[in-house]
Scaffold this motif. Structure first.
Motif, PDB file in Angstrom:
ATOM      1  N   UNK A 110       0.833  -1.196   0.000  1.00 18.98           N
ATOM      2  CA  UNK A 110       0.000   0.000   0.000  1.00 18.98           C
ATOM      3  C   UNK A 110       0.872   1.252   0.000  1.00 18.98           C
ATOM      4  N   UNK A 111       0.385   2.290  -0.662  1.00 15.86           N
ATOM      5  CA  UNK A 111       1.082   3.572  -0.685  1.00 15.86           C
ATOM      6  C   UNK A 111       0.412   4.531   0.296  1.00 15.86           C
ATOM      7  N   UNK A 112       1.234   5.378   0.910  1.00 18.42           N
ATOM      8  CA  UNK A 112       0.693   6.348   1.843  1.00 18.42           C
ATOM      9  C   UNK A 112       0.439   5.753   3.208  1.00 18.42           C
ATOM     10  N   UNK A 113      -0.112   6.542   4.136  1.00 17.42           N
ATOM     11  CA  UNK A 113      -0.346   6.084   5.512  1.00 17.42           C
ATOM     12  C   UNK A 113      -1.347   4.927   5.570  1.00 17.42           C
ATOM     13  N   UNK A 114      -1.077   3.985   6.467  1.00 17.07           N
ATOM     14  CA  UNK A 114      -1.993   2.858   6.680  1.00 17.07           C
ATOM     15  C   UNK A 114      -2.237   2.690   8.172  1.00 17.07           C
ATOM     16  N   UNK A 115      -3.376   2.119   8.510  1.00 17.14           N
ATOM     17  CA  UNK A 115      -3.697   1.843   9.905  1.00 17.14           C
ATOM     18  C   UNK A 115      -2.957   0.599  10.370  1.00 17.14           C
ATOM     19  N   UNK A 116      -3.017   0.352  11.673  1.00 14.23           N
ATOM     20  CA  UNK A 116      -2.374  -0.850  12.211  1.00 14.23           C
ATOM     21  C   UNK A 116      -2.960  -2.105  11.584  1.00 14.23           C
ATOM     22  N   UNK A 117      -4.283  -2.150  11.442  1.00  8.78           N
ATOM     23  CA  UNK A 117      -4.925  -3.332  10.864  1.00  8.78           C
ATOM     24  C   UNK A 117      -4.436  -3.571   9.432  1.00  8.78           C
ATOM     25  N   UNK A 118      -4.335  -2.498   8.661  1.00  4.73           N
ATOM     26  CA  UNK A 118      -3.876  -2.633   7.275  1.00  4.73           C
ATOM     27  C   UNK A 118      -2.398  -3.015   7.231  1.00  4.73           C
ATOM     28  N   UNK A 119      -1.600  -2.471   8.118  1.00  2.35           N
ATOM     29  CA  UNK A 119      -0.175  -2.795   8.198  1.00  2.35           C
ATOM     30  C   UNK A 119      -0.010  -4.291   8.476  1.00  2.35           C
ATOM     31  N   UNK A 120      -0.752  -4.802   9.458  1.00  2.00           N
ATOM     32  CA  UNK A 120      -0.675  -6.220   9.787  1.00  2.00           C
ATOM     33  C   UNK A 120      -1.117  -7.074   8.598  1.00  2.00           C
ATOM     34  N   UNK A 121      -2.170  -6.647   7.937  1.00  2.00           N
ATOM     35  CA  UNK A 121      -2.685  -7.367   6.780  1.00  2.00           C
ATOM     36  C   UNK A 121      -1.641  -7.427   5.666  1.00  2.00           C
ATOM     37  N   UNK A 122      -0.983  -6.306   5.413  1.00  2.00           N
ATOM     38  CA  UNK A 122       0.038  -6.247   4.367  1.00  2.00           C
ATOM     39  C   UNK A 122       1.218  -7.163   4.682  1.00  2.00           C
ATOM     40  N   UNK A 123       1.696  -7.121   5.918  1.00  2.00           N
ATOM     41  CA  UNK A 123       2.840  -7.962   6.278  1.00  2.00           C
ATOM     42  C   UNK A 123       2.491  -9.442   6.189  1.00  2.00           C
ATOM     43  N   UNK A 124       1.245  -9.759   6.506  1.00  2.00           N
ATOM     44  CA  UNK A 124       0.810 -11.152   6.426  1.00  2.00           C
ATOM     45  C   UNK A 124       0.681 -11.602   4.975  1.00  2.00           C
ATOM     46  N   UNK A 125       0.020 -10.789   4.149  1.00  2.00           N
ATOM     47  CA  UNK A 125      -0.237 -11.178   2.761  1.00  2.00           C
ATOM     48  C   UNK A 125       1.028 -11.184   1.911  1.00  2.00           C
ATOM     49  N   UNK A 126       1.881 -10.195   2.115  1.00  2.00           N
ATOM     50  CA  UNK A 126       3.046 -10.035   1.243  1.00  2.00           C
ATOM     51  C   UNK A 126       4.244 -10.835   1.735  1.00  2.00           C
ATOM     52  N   UNK A 127       4.477 -10.820   3.049  1.00  2.00           N
ATOM     53  CA  UNK A 127       5.687 -11.438   3.585  1.00  2.00           C
ATOM     54  C   UNK A 127       5.423 -12.646   4.494  1.00  2.00           C
ATOM     55  N   UNK A 128       4.153 -12.940   4.743  1.00  2.00           N
ATOM     56  CA  UNK A 128       3.840 -14.098   5.571  1.00  2.00           C
ATOM     57  C   UNK A 128       4.185 -13.927   7.031  1.00  2.00           C
ATOM     58  N   UNK A 129       4.191 -12.689   7.520  1.00  2.00           N
ATOM     59  CA  UNK A 129       4.537 -12.415   8.909  1.00  2.00           C
ATOM     60  C   UNK A 129       3.298 -12.572   9.783  1.00  2.00           C
ATOM     61  N   UNK A 130       3.422 -13.302  10.877  1.00  2.00           N
ATOM     62  CA  UNK A 130       2.298 -13.558  11.766  1.00  2.00           C
ATOM     63  C   UNK A 130       1.777 -12.259  12.376  1.00  2.00           C
ATOM     64  N   UNK A 131       0.483 -12.220  12.636  1.00  2.00           N
ATOM     65  CA  UNK A 131      -0.160 -11.014  13.156  1.00  2.00           C
ATOM     66  C   UNK A 131       0.473 -10.501  14.451  1.00  2.00           C
ATOM     67  N   UNK A 132       0.788 -11.367  15.435  1.00  2.00           N
ATOM     68  CA  UNK A 132       1.411 -10.843  16.672  1.00  2.00           C
ATOM     69  C   UNK A 132       2.761 -10.167  16.406  1.00  2.00           C
ATOM     70  N   UNK A 133       3.535 -10.737  15.488  1.00  2.00           N
ATOM     71  CA  UNK A 133       4.832 -10.140  15.152  1.00  2.00           C
ATOM     72  C   UNK A 133       4.634  -8.810  14.424  1.00  2.00           C
ATOM     73  N   UNK A 134       3.691  -8.775  13.489  1.00  2.00           N
ATOM     74  CA  UNK A 134       3.411  -7.529  12.767  1.00  2.00           C
ATOM     75  C   UNK A 134       2.911  -6.454  13.713  1.00  2.00           C
ATOM     76  N   UNK A 135       2.102  -6.855  14.698  1.00  2.00           N
ATOM     77  CA  UNK A 135       1.581  -5.900  15.684  1.00  2.00           C
ATOM     78  C   UNK A 135       2.709  -5.322  16.526  1.00  2.00           C
ATOM     79  N   UNK A 136       3.643  -6.171  16.915  1.00  2.00           N
ATOM     80  CA  UNK A 136       4.773  -5.703  17.724  1.00  2.00           C
ATOM     81  C   UNK A 136       5.659  -4.753  16.920  1.00  2.00           C
ATOM     82  N   UNK A 137       5.876  -5.081  15.657  1.00  2.00           N
ATOM     83  CA  UNK A 137       6.683  -4.217  14.796  1.00  2.00           C
ATOM     84  C   UNK A 137       6.002  -2.861  14.609  1.00  2.00           C
ATOM     85  N   UNK A 138       4.689  -2.884  14.408  1.00  2.00           N
ATOM     86  CA  UNK A 138       3.950  -1.630  14.254  1.00  2.00           C
ATOM     87  C   UNK A 138       4.106  -0.761  15.499  1.00  2.00           C
TER      88      UNK A 138
END
Length: 226
Positions: A155-183
């Protein structure tokens, strides 16, 4: 406990556990390592001597931990410590964020080795990241982490936490808890929004800061060259 301390200590998570075991809390560890409440920074030589005498960490491992702390970014991409000294503030910040920083280093290791968390390159280090990266840092096999972001539907531009987690999961296969911690780590202003490029910026900081110092010279080697 003696056998545990004799084992390798190659991550900030492992170091934090060892320091808490020795000093009771991470907050007390700095004073325990320096021996004085008034000390606000340490050199590499002092750091290695303190870890060896207090918690039996080898000079090699303490050198790698120094490199980890030097490369640890703030959410904004700045470093928390400089090249020659480790400050009390940087030490405290590194231990506090040890878990999420480990996740970021795992991402960096995978991307730099040409893989992703879901399609890792055979050469991507998965255990003992500190030692494995240090060994590979002298080779020419690392690629720019930015290559992992090329040609992928981010995604381009600002994204919410939910969208950030979704992107990391769909594109890189990162688990939601890990994506949440990174956010949470990247969102230093606690605004609840990020850009996907913020993750790339931090991984680039890690690559540019860690690899040149992945195998710091031992104090005796520094003295011989002076």
């Amino acid at each position: 406990q003696a056998l545990e301390r004799a084992a390798p200590c190659q991550s900030l998570v492992a170091l934090r556990a060892r320091l808490v075991d020795k000093f009771g809390t991470a907050a007390k560890a700095w004073n325990g390592l320096t021996g004085k409440e008034s000390v606000e920074d340490m050199t590499l030589a002092q750091w290695q001597k303190a870890l060896r005498s207090c918690v039996d960490v080898s000079s090699e491992d303490s050198g790698q931990l120094w490199a980890w702390m030097r490369a640890m970014p703030r959410g904004s991409g700045r470093l928390v410590c400089d090249v020659s000294h480790l400050t009390r503030a940087a030490f405290t910040a590194a231990l506090r964020a040890a878990d999420v920083v480990l996740k970021l280093f795992e991402l960096f290791a995978s991307f730099a080795a040409g893989g992703t968390p879901t399609t890792s390159s055979p050469s991507a280090p998965t255990v003992g990241i500190g030692g494995a990266l240090a060994e590979n840092a002298t080779k020419s096999g690392f690629q720019a982490v930015s290559m992992a972001f090329e040609g992928v539907p981010l995604a381009e531009g600002p994204v919410t936490q939910a969208r950030f987690e979704e992107q990391l999961s769909e594109v890189f296969g990162i688990a939601a808890p890990d994506a949440r911690a990174i956010f949470g780590f990247l969102d230093v202003e606690k605004e609840g929004i990020l850009e996907m490029d913020d993750l790339l910026d931090v991984l680039t900081v890690i690559q540019g800061s860690y690899l040149p110092y992945a195998a710091p010279k031992q104090p005796q080697q520094q003295q011989q060259q002076q």
